[in-house]
Design a protein around this motif. Structure first.
Motif, mmCIF file in Angstrom:
data_model
loop_
_atom_site.group_PDB
_atom_site.id
_atom_site.type_symbol
_atom_site.label_atom_id
_atom_site.label_comp_id
_atom_site.label_asym_id
_atom_site.label_seq_id
_atom_site.Cartn_x
_atom_site.Cartn_y
_atom_site.Cartn_z
ATOM 1 N N PRO A 47 17.540 -6.186 1.057
ATOM 2 C CA PRO A 47 16.294 -5.428 1.241
ATOM 3 C C PRO A 47 16.514 -3.931 1.367
ATOM 4 O O PRO A 47 17.609 -3.479 1.713
ATOM 5 C CB PRO A 47 15.746 -5.995 2.554
ATOM 6 C CG PRO A 47 16.971 -6.382 3.320
ATOM 7 C CD PRO A 47 17.936 -6.896 2.269
ATOM 8 N N ASN A 48 15.458 -3.178 1.087
ATOM 9 C CA ASN A 48 15.448 -1.737 1.326
ATOM 10 C C ASN A 48 14.966 -1.432 2.739
ATOM 11 O O ASN A 48 15.119 -0.324 3.229
ATOM 12 C CB ASN A 48 14.523 -1.036 0.330
ATOM 13 C CG ASN A 48 14.971 -1.257 -1.090
ATOM 14 O OD1 ASN A 48 14.452 -2.126 -1.773
ATOM 15 N ND2 ASN A 48 15.949 -0.497 -1.540
ATOM 16 N N LEU A 49 14.347 -2.441 3.373
ATOM 17 C CA LEU A 49 13.801 -2.298 4.717
ATOM 18 C C LEU A 49 13.717 -3.679 5.358
ATOM 19 O O LEU A 49 13.419 -4.663 4.673
ATOM 20 C CB LEU A 49 12.394 -1.668 4.655
ATOM 21 C CG LEU A 49 11.605 -1.564 5.966
ATOM 22 C CD1 LEU A 49 12.251 -0.557 6.914
ATOM 23 C CD2 LEU A 49 10.159 -1.151 5.676
ATOM 24 N N VAL A 50 13.984 -3.727 6.666
ATOM 25 C CA VAL A 50 13.793 -4.955 7.433
ATOM 26 C C VAL A 50 12.706 -4.685 8.469
ATOM 27 O O VAL A 50 12.784 -3.704 9.210
ATOM 28 C CB VAL A 50 15.089 -5.407 8.148
ATOM 29 C CG1 VAL A 50 14.816 -6.609 9.057
ATOM 30 C CG2 VAL A 50 16.185 -5.731 7.150
ATOM 31 N N ILE A 51 11.704 -5.551 8.490
ATOM 32 C CA ILE A 51 10.693 -5.506 9.540
ATOM 33 C C ILE A 51 11.057 -6.627 10.505
ATOM 34 O O ILE A 51 11.130 -7.790 10.119
ATOM 35 C CB ILE A 51 9.279 -5.682 8.969
ATOM 36 C CG1 ILE A 51 8.969 -4.482 8.061
ATOM 37 C CG2 ILE A 51 8.248 -5.815 10.098
ATOM 38 C CD1 ILE A 51 7.685 -4.591 7.302
ATOM 39 N N MET A 52 11.337 -6.237 11.765
ATOM 40 C CA MET A 52 11.910 -7.167 12.734
ATOM 41 C C MET A 52 11.018 -7.332 13.952
ATOM 42 O O MET A 52 10.767 -6.360 14.677
ATOM 43 C CB MET A 52 13.282 -6.636 13.185
ATOM 44 C CG MET A 52 13.987 -7.480 14.221
ATOM 45 S SD MET A 52 14.660 -9.015 13.546
ATOM 46 C CE MET A 52 15.934 -8.372 12.451
#
Length: 130
Positions: A47-52
């Motif tokens: 991914p280019n971003l992780v939403i956690m």
């Protein structure tokens, strides 16, 4: 190139909302319902971003962020932490763990997309593994 976002959220409604909003925004999204498989999914999805989510069943989102930031392959991926437990000092603690972004639930769509786009704009493209 379509940006890829891994959404780690154990609440079905929140995960669906985040994924639907991101897909409508033109992003490629990989949902992940449990924290135990999040690192493996991140390696596979690149991914280019992780939403956690911070409050996951079985494992803390803070622990997962720390694992991501120690991992040579994953540490440069920005993390947007989201949590329903936004007490005094939580944002600072979460950012100290390595999260580049922080939002308190309930999340409004406008600030959510602003945070996502802001983190993606600061991030160089990540090539897919061959």
């Amino acid at each position: 190139m379509t940006k890829r976002i891994l959404v780690v959220e154990d609440n079905d409604l929140n995960r669906k909302l985040f994924c639907d909003v991101l897909q409508a925004g033109g992003f490629s999204v990989e949902p992940c319902a449990d924290g135990e498989s999040a690192i493996e999914r991140a390696r596979a999805f690149v991914p280019n971003l992780v939403i956690m989510d911070i409050q996951l069943h079985g494992i803390s989102g803070l622990d997962l962020i720390a694992v991501i930031k120690r991992d040579v392959e994953l540490r440069d991926i920005p993390v947007l932490a989201v949590t329903a437990y936004a007490g005094k000092g939580d944002e600072e603690r979460i950012r100290e763990t390595g999260a580049e972004g922080y939002l308190a639930k309930p999340v409004s769509i406008g600030p959510f997309m602003t945070a996502v786009k802001g983190l993606l704009e600061r991030t160089p493209p990540r090539p897919l593994h061959a």
